[in-house]
Structures are given as structure tokens and as C-alpha cells.
Design an enzyme around this catalytic site. Structure first.
Site, short mmCIF file in Angstrom:
data_model
loop_
_atom_site.label_atom_id
_atom_site.label_comp_id
_atom_site.label_asym_id
_atom_site.label_seq_id
_atom_site.Cartn_x
_atom_site.Cartn_y
_atom_site.Cartn_z
N HIS A 98 8.51 5.92 -7.32
CA HIS A 98 8.44 4.74 -6.43
C HIS A 98 7.80 3.52 -7.11
O HIS A 98 8.46 2.46 -7.19
CB HIS A 98 7.72 5.12 -5.13
N ASP B 290 8.32 -3.71 -2.67
CA ASP B 290 7.89 -2.43 -2.10
C ASP B 290 8.76 -2.06 -0.89
O ASP B 290 9.22 -0.93 -0.74
CB ASP B 290 6.41 -2.58 -1.70
N GLU C 201 -4.70 2.79 -2.75
CA GLU C 201 -4.41 3.27 -1.39
C GLU C 201 -4.21 4.79 -1.35
O GLU C 201 -4.65 5.45 -0.41
CB GLU C 201 -3.16 2.56 -0.87
N ASP C 202 -3.55 5.33 -2.35
CA ASP C 202 -3.12 6.74 -2.25
C ASP C 202 -3.77 7.69 -3.24
O ASP C 202 -3.44 8.88 -3.25
CB ASP C 202 -1.59 6.82 -2.43
N HIS D 38 0.51 -0.42 -7.70
CA HIS D 38 0.24 -0.96 -6.37
C HIS D 38 -0.24 0.07 -5.35
O HIS D 38 -0.90 -0.29 -4.38
CB HIS D 38 1.45 -1.74 -5.82
N ASP D 39 0.08 1.36 -5.53
CA ASP D 39 -0.36 2.37 -4.57
C ASP D 39 -1.52 3.21 -5.09
O ASP D 39 -1.89 4.20 -4.46
CB ASP D 39 0.82 3.29 -4.19
P1 NDP Z 1 4.73 6.45 7.51
O1 NDP Z 1 3.77 5.34 7.36
O2 NDP Z 1 4.24 7.81 7.87
O3 NDP Z 1 5.63 6.58 6.19
C1 NDP Z 1 6.22 5.46 5.61
C2 NDP Z 1 5.56 5.20 4.29
O4 NDP Z 1 5.66 6.37 3.47
C3 NDP Z 1 6.27 4.11 3.52
O5 NDP Z 1 5.73 2.86 3.87
C4 NDP Z 1 6.01 4.50 2.07
O6 NDP Z 1 4.75 3.95 1.71
C5 NDP Z 1 5.89 6.02 2.11
N1 NDP Z 1 7.08 6.80 1.70
C6 NDP Z 1 7.04 7.94 0.95
N2 NDP Z 1 8.24 8.45 0.78
C7 NDP Z 1 9.12 7.63 1.40
C8 NDP Z 1 10.53 7.64 1.53
N3 NDP Z 1 11.30 8.61 0.98
N4 NDP Z 1 11.12 6.65 2.24
C9 NDP Z 1 10.36 5.66 2.78
N5 NDP Z 1 9.01 5.60 2.69
C10 NDP Z 1 8.38 6.58 1.99
O7 NDP Z 1 5.88 6.11 8.52
P2 NDP Z 1 5.98 5.41 9.91
O8 NDP Z 1 5.85 3.98 9.71
O9 NDP Z 1 7.20 5.92 10.55
O10 NDP Z 1 4.76 6.04 10.75
C11 NDP Z 1 3.55 5.40 11.02
C12 NDP Z 1 2.63 6.33 11.86
O11 NDP Z 1 3.15 6.59 13.15
C13 NDP Z 1 2.44 7.70 11.25
O12 NDP Z 1 1.11 8.13 11.48
C14 NDP Z 1 3.38 8.57 11.97
O13 NDP Z 1 2.95 9.92 12.01
C15 NDP Z 1 3.39 7.98 13.35
N6 NDP Z 1 4.67 8.20 13.98
C16 NDP Z 1 5.62 7.22 13.96
C17 NDP Z 1 6.83 7.41 14.57
C18 NDP Z 1 7.88 6.33 14.56
O14 NDP Z 1 8.89 6.47 15.24
N7 NDP Z 1 7.69 5.25 13.80
C19 NDP Z 1 7.15 8.66 15.25
C20 NDP Z 1 6.10 9.62 15.16
C21 NDP Z 1 4.92 9.37 14.56
P3 NDP Z 1 4.30 3.58 0.19
O15 NDP Z 1 5.08 2.42 -0.28
O16 NDP Z 1 2.83 3.29 0.36
O17 NDP Z 1 4.57 4.85 -0.57
ZN ZN Z 2 4.60 1.39 -2.25
#
Ligand code: NDP
Ligand code: ZN
Length: 188
Positions: free
Chosen positions: A37, A124, A67-68, A63-64
Site C-alpha cells: 500500500h 492514499d 499510525e499503524d 505515511h502509515d
Molecule cells: P476501516 O477504517 O475499518 O478500514 C478502512 C481502512 O483500512 C482504509 O482507510 C485503509 O487505511 C485500510 N485498508 C486496509 N486494507 C484495505 C483494502 N484492501 N481496501 C481498502 N482499505 C484498506 O473501514 P470503515 O471506514 O468501513 O470502518 C470504520 C469503523 O466503523 C470501523 O471501526 C468499523 O468496524 C466500523 N463499521 C463500519 C461499517 C460501515 O458500513 N462503514 C459497518 C460496520 C462497522 P490505510 O490507508 O490507513 O491503510
Molecule cells: Zn494509507
């Protein structure tokens, strides 16, 4: 022509990020190595966005890390300098806040970020939105994927005005990922 010294510093950032993310995986069904990524984000910035500044590309690779992973701002500054540290910190969420609040703040803060941070955010979001179109994370229903695209569009709305090529790339990527997701969901 990229100077040898610059290439060495770019490769140093790739190695540092690879080491820091070495045990992490992405959320796609194949659980791809996390380092794919940040490398792709740096490529998008350079290739789609025409960004050539070394420190900007180093920050994309890193960049991550704060955070991670356990990486600190001081560590980034000592290895890559204060500018890279400041840019990575600008795009780092406050992990002490609940997830929903962090997502809301990304939308709210985007317009006040520096131009370099807004370009990095664009790259990103392009990468994450493209990833969702390619492979839906395990246990993510369609609604969650669509919600993610809508949220990314809101963050990007606050990042506009800095790089027309990245903005056009985001618009095309989000359109294509939405089409792929909806088509797949409509399959019998
Ligand atoms: P998350 O924030 O859980 O996941 C998205 C983030 O994961 C991205 O911003 C990216 O961040 C990273 N990532 C890693 N692998 C991938 C991939 N293959 N594709 C895309 N992104 C990836 O997602 P949500 O925004 O959906 O959820 C936010 C919160 O709400 C969570 O706590 C979740 O459990 C909860 N929730 C949300 C729902 C919804 O409908 N939106 C439903 C149920 C729960 P980076 O660039 O930092 O790696
Ligand atoms: Zn990222």
C-alpha cells in the site's frame, strides 16, 4: 535525472517502511503484504500526480508508520528530517479517539492541511478506493464498501485545488470501483 544520493534516500524510506510494516497485512481477501500500500501510494503520487520532490515521496512511503506501527515522530525526524516527519504527522490520525470521530475529523481537517498533505491524502484515498474495487475485504458487505467510497469522496472534497491530475484520477477510480462493486453485487 534522479541523483544517486536521492535514490539511496528513497530506497532507505522503502526499507524502513517494509521493516516497520513487516508483520502487517491488508484487508483484501489475499491478505496482501501491508507494504504494497505505501509503495503504491508513492507510485500514484509520482506517476499520476507528477510529484517529484524526494521528501514528499519519502513521506508517502512512510505515511502509515506512526499510525499503524510503533514508529515515533522523533524516529522519522532523525532518519528522514523534520519536513518528512511533519508531513507524516499531518496525515496521521489521533488513535486515542474513537474510529467514528477520527473519520469525521479527516473530513473536517482536510481543507486546512498543507498542499503536500492534501496531495498525499488524495493518493492514499485513490489507492484504498482502487483496492476496494479490486477485492472486497472479507466480511465487508456491499453497504460498508459503498459507505467507504462516500466517506473518501467527502475527505477528497476538502483536498481539491492542489493537483488536478490526482483529483481526476480519484474521480475516475471512485467511479470505476463503484461500478465494479455494484456489478458484482448484482451477479446471481
Ligand atoms: P476501516 O477504517 O475499518 O478500514 C478502512 C481502512 O483500512 C482504509 O482507510 C485503509 O487505511 C485500510 N485498508 C486496509 N486494507 C484495505 C483494502 N484492501 N481496501 C481498502 N482499505 C484498506 O473501514 P470503515 O471506514 O468501513 O470502518 C470504520 C469503523 O466503523 C470501523 O471501526 C468499523 O468496524 C466500523 N463499521 C463500519 C461499517 C460501515 O458500513 N462503514 C459497518 C460496520 C462497522 P490505510 O490507508 O490507513 O491503510
Ligand atoms: Zn494509507
Amino acid at each position: 535525472m534522479v541523483r544517486t544520493n536521492e535514490l539511496t534516500r528513497l530506497l532507505g524510506a522503502i526499507c524502513f517502511a517494509a521493516e516497520k510494516h513487516r508483520t502487517q497485512r491488508r484487508k483484501d481477501v489475499d491478505a496482501s503484504p501491508y507494504i504494497n500500500h505505501p509503495i503504491e501510494v508513492a507510485r500514484i503520487l509520482a506517476d499520476e500526480g507528477g510529484v517529484t520532490a524526494l521528501e514528499h515521496l519519502q513521506a508517502a512511503l512512510l505515511h502509515d508508520t506512526i499510525e499503524d506501527t510503533s514508529t515515533t515522530g522523533d524516529e522519522l525526524e532523525s532518519r528522514f528530517g523534520p519536513w518528512v516527519r511533519a508531513l507524516v504527522e499531518e496525515v496521521t490520525d489521533d488513535k486515542s479517539l474513537p474510529k467514528a470521530e477520527r473519520k469525521r475529523l479527516q473530513i473536517e481537517h482536510a481543507p486546512s492541511l498543507s498542499a503536500a498533505a492534501r496531495e498525499l491524502k488524495l493518493a492514499d484515498k485513490i489507492c484504498n478506493v482502487a483496492d476496494l474495487g479490486r477485492s472486497v475485504p472479507k466480511d465487508w458487505p456491499l453497504e460498508r464498501c459503498v459507505d467507504y467510497l462516500e466517506w473518501a469522496e467527502k475527505v477528497v472534497a476538502g483536498c481539491r485545488g492542489v493537483n488536478a491530475r490526482l483529483e481526476a484520477c480519484f474521480d475516475e477510480t471512485v467511479r470505476e470501483s463503484r461500478r465494479l462493486l455494484l456489478n458484482r453485487a448484482a451477479e446471481p
